[in-house]
Design an enzyme around this catalytic site. Structure first.
Site, PDB file in Angstrom:
ATOM      1  N   LYS A 116      -6.982  -4.593   0.331  1.00  0.00           N
ATOM      2  CA  LYS A 116      -7.958  -3.534   0.059  1.00  0.00           C
ATOM      3  C   LYS A 116      -9.256  -3.716   0.854  1.00  0.00           C
ATOM      4  CE  LYS A 116      -4.724  -2.234  -2.475  1.00  0.00           C
ATOM      5  NZ  LYS A 116      -3.778  -1.247  -1.975  1.00  0.00           N
ATOM      6  N   GLY A 165      -5.640  -0.586 -10.026  1.00  0.00           N
ATOM      7  CA  GLY A 165      -6.590  -0.826 -11.107  1.00  0.00           C
ATOM      8  C   GLY A 165      -6.528  -2.195 -11.751  1.00  0.00           C
ATOM      9  N   ASN A 290      -1.442   4.183  -0.663  1.00  0.00           N
ATOM     10  CA  ASN A 290      -0.171   3.728  -1.216  1.00  0.00           C
ATOM     11  C   ASN A 290       0.933   4.007  -0.203  1.00  0.00           C
ATOM     12  OD1 ASN A 290      -1.385   2.995  -3.728  1.00  0.00           O
ATOM     13  ND2 ASN A 290      -1.469   5.161  -4.200  1.00  0.00           N
ATOM     14  N   ARG A 292       4.172   4.195  -0.175  1.00  0.00           N
ATOM     15  CA  ARG A 292       5.493   4.432  -0.779  1.00  0.00           C
ATOM     16  C   ARG A 292       5.592   5.885  -1.220  1.00  0.00           C
ATOM     17  NH1 ARG A 292       2.064   2.325  -4.862  1.00  0.00           N
ATOM     18  NH2 ARG A 292       1.747   3.911  -6.456  1.00  0.00           N
TER      19      ARG A 292
HETATM   20  C1  MV4 Z   1     -13.356   2.812  -8.753  1.00  0.00           C
HETATM   21  C2  MV4 Z   1     -13.932   3.433  -9.875  1.00  0.00           C
HETATM   22  C3  MV4 Z   1     -15.276   3.663  -9.861  1.00  0.00           C
HETATM   23  N1  MV4 Z   1     -16.023   3.287  -8.807  1.00  0.00           N
HETATM   24  N2  MV4 Z   1     -14.140   2.462  -7.737  1.00  0.00           N
HETATM   25  C4  MV4 Z   1      -8.877   2.515 -10.458  1.00  0.00           C
HETATM   26  C5  MV4 Z   1      -7.605   2.630  -9.697  1.00  0.00           C
HETATM   27  C6  MV4 Z   1      -7.940   2.274  -8.314  1.00  0.00           C
HETATM   28  N3  MV4 Z   1      -7.119   2.946  -7.377  1.00  0.00           N
HETATM   29  C7  MV4 Z   1      -9.373   2.635  -8.170  1.00  0.00           C
HETATM   30  N4  MV4 Z   1      -9.909   2.680  -9.501  1.00  0.00           N
HETATM   31  C8  MV4 Z   1     -11.215   2.922  -9.696  1.00  0.00           C
HETATM   32  N5  MV4 Z   1     -12.039   2.566  -8.674  1.00  0.00           N
HETATM   33  C9  MV4 Z   1     -15.435   2.701  -7.768  1.00  0.00           C
HETATM   34  N6  MV4 Z   1     -16.187   2.328  -6.727  1.00  0.00           N
HETATM   35  C10 MV4 Z   1     -13.101   3.796 -10.919  1.00  0.00           C
HETATM   36  C11 MV4 Z   1     -11.742   3.508 -10.855  1.00  0.00           C
HETATM   37  C12 MV4 Z   1     -10.995   3.873 -12.001  1.00  0.00           C
HETATM   38  C13 MV4 Z   1     -11.146   3.170 -13.203  1.00  0.00           C
HETATM   39  C14 MV4 Z   1     -11.963   2.062 -13.331  1.00  0.00           C
HETATM   40  C15 MV4 Z   1     -12.077   1.392 -14.537  1.00  0.00           C
HETATM   41  C16 MV4 Z   1     -11.363   1.837 -15.653  1.00  0.00           C
HETATM   42  C17 MV4 Z   1     -10.529   2.916 -15.557  1.00  0.00           C
HETATM   43  C18 MV4 Z   1     -10.405   3.592 -14.328  1.00  0.00           C
HETATM   44  C19 MV4 Z   1      -9.554   4.685 -14.241  1.00  0.00           C
HETATM   45  C20 MV4 Z   1      -9.414   5.329 -13.053  1.00  0.00           C
HETATM   46  C21 MV4 Z   1     -10.144   4.928 -11.931  1.00  0.00           C
END
Ligand code: MV4
Length: 445
Positions: A116, A165, A290, A292
């Site tokens: 990442k 996540g 992703n 896939r």
């Molecule tokens: C974040 C974010 C907020 N700010 N990045 C979660 C999945 C992954 N692909 C990216 N994710 C997140 N990244 C920044 N800079 C919020 C999420 C996020 C999340 C974070 C904490 C708890 C639940 C979440 C659900 C969806 C996305």
């Protein structure tokens, strides 16, 4: 085109790939663990081969066993599906060494996008917006505190080898950040065998919007618009839809073009998804890519009329994409509900056991990608996804009405499923308005 491929997966996605192959005249070899020996989709394949016991580590995740099965059955290619080995660059590399075509991107693209921190750097180089954050992984607690003060709280710590996540920590001040730094590192080390973490500004009440792309070896790349996956719980997506109710045409175009810039920068080939977070001010930031086919690919297929799995095979066999970007529209609206064997009234605890009653919904606008049936035994060994109910209608409002009707028809028992929750969501004011973010489910239920 290939004459014969092996499917290194199980359940609904194995069945989905068999269906694509049969329509294309490609022979299939389905692998199975001892727990899946009697799965009903197996007879749909041309040949089946047992690859080991129920434990995924000794079957669906076991590279030597999968490669042996491929060599014994004399296939030209392997489709990994999603999960299991789908994003293993090592597996893709071993396939290449064994002269078996991996149906997916090159291991080099998988490696850079799977890291990442590297993916963030690549996005920045490709002028894809990224959230303010660290340029490299953060080596020490003090460095994390220094950077966070500079970026401004709240911040989020993410595992460099993570994704989806897992291993994330949100910190609202220096004290919680110092604690979170160590727990994030520890969790990353145990989950991904690599403790590196990096830092980003935390975007509050973000929506999750991702762009589907297809790219071929000749350098053609197209996007197939977006999917809105904001309805999730603990990083498990529950409902996905397209078009996103949060995007205006101009922002949608920007997102899709940014996804293609990243794909080109990664020399990406085959089907892929570029995830973005959309904040309250309609600004978007790259989140991860992703490499896939994804669980939620059917909503894109319905709205664009493009069979993504068939294109994965054509691209892997060396065919150029003959679809033109200008011919790929968004026709109507599609919604997917993931049917999980979980009890939403009891903290979403898994509900393994035997399905006694099963009646499948159908009729206009309904697609059911599901491998279970009456008499099916749900094992606690595999994930709780037992199928996907997808609807396609002219408008979002009609799609919601269709989904409600189909959910009402759907009968699965006595095991508990997420169907009752989806019926509530389909009638929820906020969902109907399209006003949801990634925290909606946890706040409301
Ligand atoms: C974040 C974010 C907020 N700010 N990045 C979660 C999945 C992954 N692909 C990216 N994710 C997140 N990244 C920044 N800079 C919020 C999420 C996020 C999340 C974070 C904490 C708890 C639940 C979440 C659900 C969806 C996305």
């Amino acid at each position: 085109m290939f004459s014969r491929i092996l499917i290194a997966n199980r359940g609904e996605i194995a069945q989905r790939i068999i269906r694509a192959c049969r329509e294309m005249g490609v022979q299939t070899v389905a692998v199975y663990s001892e727990a899946d020996r009697h799965a009903r989709y197996l007879p749909l394949a041309d040949e089946t081969i047992c690859i080991g016991p129920a434990d995924p580590a000794e079957s669906y995740l076991n590279i030597p066993r999968i490669i042996s099965a491929a060599e014994i059955t004399n296939v030209e290619a392997i489709h990994p599906g999603y999960g299991f080995l789908a994003e293993s660059a090592q597996f893709a590399e071993i396939c290449r060494d064994c002269k078996i075509q991996f149906i997916g991107p090159d291991p080099e693209s998988m490696r850079v996008l799977g890291d990442k921190v590297e993916a963030r750097k690549l996005a920045a180089r490709a002028k894809v917006p990224i959230a303010p954050g660290s340029e490299e992984s953060v080596p020490t607690e003090d460095e994390a505190a220094r950077l966070a003060a500079q970026i401004g709280y709240p911040v989020i710590l993410k595992a460099a080898a993570g994704g989806g996540g897992r291993g994330m920590r949100i910190a609202h001040n220096e004290m919680s950040l110092r604690v979170a730094f160590h727990s994030a590192q520890t969790e990353a080390a145990s989950a991904f065998k690599k403790s590196d973490v990096y830092l980003e500004k935390y975007l509050e009440q973000a929506r999750h919007v991702e762009v589907q792309i297809l790219a071929d070896r000749a350098g053609n790349a197209i996007h197939l618009w977006e999917r809105d996956c904001s309805l999730q719980r603990r990083h498990q997506k529950l409902i996905e839809e397209t078009p996103s109710p949060a995007l205006k045409a101009d922002l949608r175009d920007q997102l899709c073009k940014a996804a293609l810039r990243l794909a080109k920068a990664a020399n990406y080939v085959n089907a892929g998804t570029v995830e973005f977070l959309l904040d309250k001010d309609q600004k978007f930031y790259f989140s991860e890519a992703n490499t896939r086919i994804q669980v939620e690919h059917p909503v894109t297929e319905l709205v664009t009329g493009v069979d993504l799995v068939q294109w994965q095979l054509r691209i892997a066999s060396g065919e150029p994409i003959k679809l033109r970007q200008k011919d790929i529209g968004q026709n109507g609206a599609a919604i997917e509900c993931r049917i999980n064997a979980e009890d939403p009234a009891n903290g979403f605890s898994p509900c393994p056991g035997r399905i006694e009653r099963f009646f499948a919904p159908g009729g206009p606008g309904v697609r059911l990608d599901c491998h279970v049936h009456a008499g099916y035994e749900i094992s606690s060994r595999y994930d709780s996804l037992i199928g996907k109910l997808i609807v396609h209608r002219r408008t979002r409002a009609e799609a919601i009405a269709c989904m409600k009707r189909a959910l009402e028809e759907f009968e699965i028992g006595p095991i508990k499923t997420t169907i009752p929750l989806y019926l509530e969501i389909m009638s929820h004011r906020q969902f109907v308005k399209g006003h949801v973010d990634t925290g909606f489910i946890e706040r409301t239920w």
